[in-house]
Every structure is written in C-alpha cells, then in structure tokens.
Design an enzyme around this catalytic site. Structure first.
Site, PDB file in Angstrom:
ATOM      1  N   GLY A   1      40.047  30.346  45.781  1.00 24.17           N
ATOM      2  CA  GLY A   1      39.583  30.345  44.408  1.00 24.17           C
ATOM      3  C   GLY A   1      39.511  31.752  43.831  1.00 24.17           C
ATOM      4  O   GLY A   1      39.635  32.754  44.542  1.00 24.17           O
ATOM      5  N   CYS A   2      39.307  31.821  42.524  1.00 24.94           N
ATOM      6  CA  CYS A   2      39.318  33.123  41.848  1.00 24.94           C
ATOM      7  C   CYS A   2      38.093  33.952  42.198  1.00 24.94           C
ATOM      8  O   CYS A   2      38.224  35.110  42.645  1.00 24.94           O
ATOM      9  CB  CYS A   2      39.447  32.926  40.343  1.00 24.94           C
ATOM     10  SG  CYS A   2      38.264  31.773  39.618  1.00 24.94           S
ATOM     11  N   TYR A   3      36.891  33.416  42.025  1.00 29.19           N
ATOM     12  CA  TYR A   3      35.698  34.144  42.431  1.00 29.19           C
ATOM     13  C   TYR A   3      35.719  34.476  43.932  1.00 29.19           C
ATOM     14  O   TYR A   3      35.409  35.605  44.323  1.00 29.19           O
ATOM     15  CB  TYR A   3      34.435  33.345  42.105  1.00 29.19           C
ATOM     16  CG  TYR A   3      34.002  33.356  40.660  1.00 29.19           C
ATOM     17  CD1 TYR A   3      33.827  34.546  39.956  1.00 29.19           C
ATOM     18  CD2 TYR A   3      33.722  32.165  39.993  1.00 29.19           C
ATOM     19  CE1 TYR A   3      33.403  34.546  38.638  1.00 29.19           C
ATOM     20  CE2 TYR A   3      33.295  32.152  38.678  1.00 29.19           C
ATOM     21  CZ  TYR A   3      33.129  33.346  38.001  1.00 29.19           C
ATOM     22  OH  TYR A   3      32.705  33.333  36.687  1.00 29.19           O
TER      23      TYR A   3
ATOM     24  N   THR B   1      38.277  35.013  45.897  1.00 25.33           N
ATOM     25  CA  THR B   1      39.221  36.092  46.163  1.00 25.33           C
ATOM     26  C   THR B   1      38.599  37.445  45.855  1.00 25.33           C
ATOM     27  O   THR B   1      38.717  38.399  46.640  1.00 25.33           O
ATOM     28  CB  THR B   1      40.499  35.899  45.323  1.00 25.33           C
ATOM     29  OG1 THR B   1      41.151  34.709  45.761  1.00 25.33           O
ATOM     30  CG2 THR B   1      41.452  37.076  45.486  1.00 25.33           C
ATOM     31  N   SER B   2      37.919  37.537  44.713  1.00 22.62           N
ATOM     32  CA  SER B   2      37.321  38.814  44.316  1.00 22.62           C
ATOM     33  C   SER B   2      36.159  39.214  45.204  1.00 22.62           C
ATOM     34  O   SER B   2      35.770  40.383  45.224  1.00 22.62           O
ATOM     35  CB  SER B   2      36.854  38.745  42.860  1.00 22.62           C
ATOM     36  OG  SER B   2      35.683  37.953  42.725  1.00 22.62           O
TER      37      SER B   2
END
Length: 361
Positions: A171-173, A175-176
């Site tokens: 997911g995006c969050y 990954t960060s």
C-alpha cells in the site's frame, strides 16, 4: 507464461481509476509491453465514466495514444485477451473475486498457463485471516491464494517476486513507512518497547476517483482521519516487523505522501550510524534516494516518479531519530511499484517504463 517474453501482453482492470490511469501511462512507455485490454472494476465496465466508451473519453491525455475501449471486467473477457500479466487496480471486493478466477483458470486461450496477477488493492496483503476480517468486515474467501501471495515491495522481497504467480503490491502509506523502518527493526536499532510514531499526509487522490463530499474542492481541509483505526496500520506493523503508532492525514494537494517518523534509538545507535545503515542497504536500490544531510524530501521532488526519498536527523543525546520519506502515492505507492514488480517477475530491467534513460559522459 515464459520467464522473459519478448513482448509482455498486459491487461489492466480498474483502468478508469487514478491508479489505473497511472498504469496505462507507464505501460505505454514500457518497451516490452503490449496493452491488450482495459477493463472496468466490475460488470459495468467503465463504471464511473458515464457514457464513455473509449479510453480517451475518460482521460483526454490519451487521445491519439491508445484506441482500446474500456469494457466490463469479467474473468472471461480478461482471459480472452490472452494476457501474460493482469493488473488489478480494483477495490478489495473485486480483487478477491477476480484474482482467484484468473489464477485458477486453465490458462488464457492459446497460452500455456494462467496469467501472473498483480493486485494493487489490499486483498492479499494481510497474511492473518483474522486481521483481514477485522479490517475488511468479511472472511477472506481465497485462503489458498492468500498464503501464496508475495508482498510487492521490491526492496524487501525481490527474490520472492521473481517467481510469484500472485503479487500483492504494498500500500501507499505502508511503502512510505516500511522502507524507512524495516532496516532499523532488522538491525536492532529501535529501543525495545518503544513504538515508532508515524505521521503521514496523503494527497486527495489516495481516496480514489469516486465523488465524495469530504474530498470536494470546497470541503477539502488538512485533517487527520481513521486515527488508530486505519486499514494500513496492520500492514505497516506486519512488514516493518514492529508495532507502530500511525496517524494518516488528508492533504490539500492532489498526489503524494510525506511521512514523518519518530524513533527512539537503542543504546549505541546514532544518526550517523543510521545513515551508514541506509547507505549500505539502499545505495544500489534504483528507486530509493537518501538525500544529503540537511536536505529534506518534498512531494514535488517525487511527483510522477517511482522514487522514495529519505532524509534523517537525530538528537544523539536523547537518542531520538526523525526520518522523513516522500513518495507519489499513485506511482511508488501503487502503479509504478506494480510495474516494478512486473519487471522483476518477467526478468525485465527493473526501471523499464519507469525511468528515462540516463545520459552519461
């Protein structure tokens, strides 16, 4: 499919959404890809597109670049395009239904086997069925594929991705957050019993393309949401391998994620030692950039790219570390990462379609 086809036949399901649009943009620039089908997330085809039939009617930037229509995303229609790879840029319920249907099929007509499925949704990320059910309000219907799915974060699982039949993209969050945190956890750099604190702000495209009052222009405001209850929390904890305190925020911009992470360091750890750790692990990673000391990640610097930018500072006296990361939620947090995973799986150059050719003297 063969391990390294000269041309990779690709279908995109959910092509009418923001992540689907990014996939099409990237894949059109990929030297080894032939786009063979564009599909809606369900039987209605271009479900949010009104009467649109051709892709450029949904997204005018593709006028003259692609002539494929967007049609209903049924398993039979997808398999009829004889894809080597199918991307699912679909909601979780659609992915839960489509992925097993494609993977358990005897194979696309005329092809030696079922396609590789790369899911951008969260349908196959959480390995614990009880945790999945708690966050997605239904039992997982495909436990055999849940067990076999490989988590699509190349910086962690590159070797496993090379043989995966089902890839569950990070997911995006997560990954960060995982890219900065996983090395610290593995190295024992975090004080025992002290959970890292993650404050992340995402552009409004993270909410998807469907119309909503809270994401309309006049209503949009910087604000936290899903505090202590966001669906990405267990994913971050599972793959960073540490308990975290995660607070997402909605930002007043269209794309990108900036995450500020606070870590209490274990005895013996300093900011310089953390930088050395990141240097040793990420110096040769094609899409992780550790910024020089004193420079900080920005959304603008990563927008429309597959990069994750990192920077750090520490108060060594109190052993308090701050790490900041920035990604484009639609690229490294979704479509770009999915193509990076496809490149690994199909034995292509990892940056194919994702980075311009660098001119070197």
């Amino acid at each position: 499919m063969t391990n390294s086809p000269s041309t990779i036949r690709v279908a995109v399901v959910g092509a009418s959404g923001y992540s689907g649009r990014e996939l099409v943009r990237i894949l059109l620039a990929h030297p080894s890809v032939e786009l063979v089908g564009l599909f809606g997330s369900d039987k209605r085809g271009s479900e949010s597109a009104g009467d649109a039939q051709h892709y450029h009617q949904l997204f005018p930037q593709f006028r003259g670049l692609i002539t494929l229509p967007i049609v209903a995303g049924t398993p039979d229609a997808i398999l009829a395009t004889r894809p080597d790879v199918v991307f699912l840029a679909t909601p979780v319920p659609a992915s839960l239904t489509l992925a097993p249907s494609l993977l358990d099929a005897p194979g696309a007509p005329g092809a030696p086997g079922a396609p590789v499925v790369i899911d951008i949704a969260a349908a196959f990320r959480l390995k614990d069925p009880a945790i999945f059910e708690a966050h997605y309000a239904q039992p997982h219907p495909a436990l055999n594929w849940l067990e076999r799915a490989v988590y699509g974060l190349p910086e962690l699982h590159r070797a496993h991705l090379a043989k995966a039949q089902l890839i569950a993209c990070a997911g995006c969050y997560p990954t960060s957050s995982i890219i900065p945190l996983a090395p610290l956890v593995k190295a024992g750099a975090i004080e025992k019993g002290r959970a890292p604190i993650i404050d992340s702000t995402s552009g409004v495209s993270g909410a998807g393309r469907a119309a909503s009052l809270k994401t309309s222009f006049c209503e949009l405001s910087l604000q936290p949401y899903a505090v202590l209850s966001h669906r990405h929390q267990p994913e971050i904890d599972a793959y960073a391998n540490t308990k975290t305190i995660f607070t997402p925020h909605l930002g007043q911009f269209d794309r990108g994620i900036l995450s500020t992470i606070h870590v209490d360091l274990a005895p013996g750890w300093t900011g310089a030692r953390v930088r050395d750790l990141y240097d040793s692990l990420y110096a040769n990673e094609p899409f992780v950039r550790l910024l020089p000391q004193g420079e900080w990640p920005t959304i603008n610097a990563v927008a429309h790219t597959n990069f994750c930018d990192l920077a750090l500072a520490s108060d060594d006296a109190s052993r308090h570390l701050i790490v900041v990361s920035a990604i484009d939620n639609l690229v490294k947090g979704a479509a770009g990462q999915a193509v990076q995973c496809m490149n690994i799986r199909t034995n292509q150059p990892e940056g194919a379609g994702l980075t311009p050719r660098v001119n070197r003297p």
